[in-house]
Design an enzyme around this catalytic site. Structure first.
Site, mmCIF file in Angstrom:
data_model
loop_
_atom_site.group_PDB
_atom_site.id
_atom_site.type_symbol
_atom_site.label_atom_id
_atom_site.label_comp_id
_atom_site.label_asym_id
_atom_site.label_seq_id
_atom_site.Cartn_x
_atom_site.Cartn_y
_atom_site.Cartn_z
ATOM 1 N NE ARG A 132 9.584 13.082 -15.415
ATOM 2 C CZ ARG A 132 8.818 12.037 -15.088
ATOM 3 N NH1 ARG A 132 8.744 10.965 -15.869
ATOM 4 N NH2 ARG A 132 8.102 12.053 -13.983
ATOM 5 C CB SER A 183 10.339 18.756 -12.469
ATOM 6 O OG SER A 183 9.157 18.317 -11.856
ATOM 7 C CD GLU A 209 11.736 16.342 -15.244
ATOM 8 O OE1 GLU A 209 11.991 15.820 -14.138
ATOM 9 O OE2 GLU A 209 10.572 16.508 -15.667
#
Ligand code: FAD
Length: 307
Positions: free
Chosen positions: A178, A225, A295
Site C-alpha cells: 500500500r 479498507s 490504511e
C-alpha cells in the site's frame, strides 16, 4: 489571510479554476470533511507544475487529491490548498502488440482505463474494477486486491518533486504494501497491459464485481479498507472477532458486511470515524497483541487526534 490574495491572483493569471472555502465532503467517497481554504482544478500538466512550484516557493500548504477514495479530511477542514487532480486526465497509446503500453495522466480514473484496455482487447487492472480511484492515487497507494497490485503494471512514473520533473523506472524496492515510496506528485505513468480477448476480460470483470458485491459494502459511503492487513492475519477478521461488526458511533458504523470498512450512514463526522478506528485498534490489541495501522490517509487532523 494575506497569502490567499497572492494565490488567487496567481491562479487567475494562470487560468486555473478554483473555489474558495469549499467543503471537501463531496469530493470524498465517504462524504466527510470540512472546507479547504482553496480547492483548485488544474486541467493540464504545465499549469499544475507551475502551480506546484509557486506553492513550494511561497511556502503555502497544499495537498493533492485524486478520487478521494482513501481519504478522511477533518471536520474542521484544511487550512491550505487542495489540488484536485481528477481533471488532469488523458490516455495515450505508446505501443501495441502482444502487450499494450499506455501513458496515462494521473487524474484518469481506473474504471475509464479498464474500459479503454477492454475495448482494445487487453487485460491488466480488472482486479481493481469498480474501485473509484484515479491512476495517480492507485500508484501512490500501490492499490491492490485479490493477490495483485498496481506495482505489477507500472513501467514508468513521471513525478514532480521540489521544482523538478523526473521519469522513474520503479524498482522492486520502490514498492511496499500500500505505498509507492518515492515522494512527490505523480503526474503520469506508463502502464503495460497483456493481450487477451474481450470475452475473457468480461468474464474476469464479472467475477471480480460479484466477489466485491458479496463481501464489501460497495454501494455505501466508505473509504475502502480502514486498516492495512498485518503480516499475520486479516484486519477485518480480527475486528469482527472482537464483536465490533455493526458497532456505531454517531452515524458512522463498522460495516456488517466487512468489518474493515466504516460506513457513513448519513451525516457521520470524521470525529466519529476516528473514535471507531481507535476502539477497533484498542480491542484488537487487547485480544491479539497486534497493532492495526491505518490504511486510510488523513487530511487536516491535528497530531493529537491521530494514531
Ligand atoms: C468502494 C471502495 C473499494 C476500494 N477497494 C480497494 C481495493 O480493492 N484495494 C485498494 O488498495 N484500495 C481500495 N480502495 C481504496 C482506494 O480506492 C485506493 O487506496 C486508491 O488507490 C486511492 O486512490 P484515489 O485516487 O482515490 O486517491 P485519494 O484517496 O484521493 O488519495 C489517497 C492518497 O494518495 C495521494 N495521491 C492521490 N493522487 C496522487 C498523485 N497524483 N500524486 C501523489 N499522491 C497522490 C493523496 O495525497 C493521498 O495521500 C477502495 C475504496 C473504495 C471507496
Amino acid at each position: 489571510m494575506q497569502w490567499l490574495k497572492g494565490l488567487d491572483r496567481y491562479l487567475k493569471d494562470l487560468g486555473i479554476n478554483f473555489k474558495e472555502r469549499e467543503p471537501l465532503a463531496p469530493y470524498t467517497t465517504i462524504k466527510i470533511g470540512g472546507s479547504s481554504e482553496r480547492v483548485v482544478f488544474p486541467e493540464d500538466k504545465e499549469k499544475l507544475v507551475k502551480l506546484l512550484s509557486f506553492l513550494e516557493k511561497e511556502g503555502m500548504p497544499f495537498y493533492v487529491m485524486g478520487g478521494g477514495s482513501n481519504l478522511l479530511p477533518a471536520d474542521s477542514g484544511y487550512e491550505g490548498v487542495v489540488i484536485m487532480l481528477k481533471s488532469l486526465k488523458g490516455i495515450e497509446v505508446l505501443s501495441q502488440g502482444q502487450t499494450l503500453r499506455l501513458r496515462v495522466l494521473a487524474g484518469t480514473t481506473l474504471n475509464s482505463l479498464i474500459r479503454v484496455a477492454y475495448e482494445m482487447g487487453y487485460s491488466g487492472f480488472e482486479f481493481l474494477a469498480g474501485v473509484p480511484a484515479t491512476l495517480g492515487g492507485a500508484v501512490r497507494m500501490n492499490a491492490g486486491a485479490f493477490g495483485k497490485s498496481t506495482s505489477l503494471l507500472v513501467k514508468r512514473v513521471e513525478i514532480y518533486r521540489k521544482g523538478k520533473i523526473e521519469e522513474l523506472e520503479p524498482k522492486e524496492g520502490d514498492w511496499t504494501y500500500r505505498a509507492f515510496r518515492p515522494d512527490g506528485v505523480i503526474l503520469a505513468s506508463e502502464i503495460e497491459f497483456e493481450k487477451s480477448s474481450k470475452d475473457e476480460i468480461k468474464r474476469h470483470l464479472q467475477e471480480i464485481w460479484a466477489k466485491r458485491r458479496a463481501t464489501q459494502p460497495v454501494t455505501e459511503k466508505t473509504f475502502g479498507s480502514v486498516f492495512k492487513n498485518p503480516p499475520c492475519c486479516y484486519a477485518g477478521a480480527m475486528i469482527e472477532s472482537v464483536g465490533l461488526k455493526g458497532y456505531r458511533i454517531g452515524e458512522a458504523k463498522i460495516s456488517e458486511k466487512h468489518a474493515n470498512f466504516i460506513v457513513n450512514e448519513g451525516r457521520a463526522r470524521a470525529e466519529d470515524v476516528l473514535k471507531l478506528m481507535k476502539l477497533a485498534q484498542e480491542k484488537v490489541y487487547e485480544n491479539f497483541r497486534v497493532l492495526l495501522e491505518p490504511e486510510v490517509k488523513f487530511l487536516g487532523l491535528k497530531d493529537a487526534e491521530l494514531f
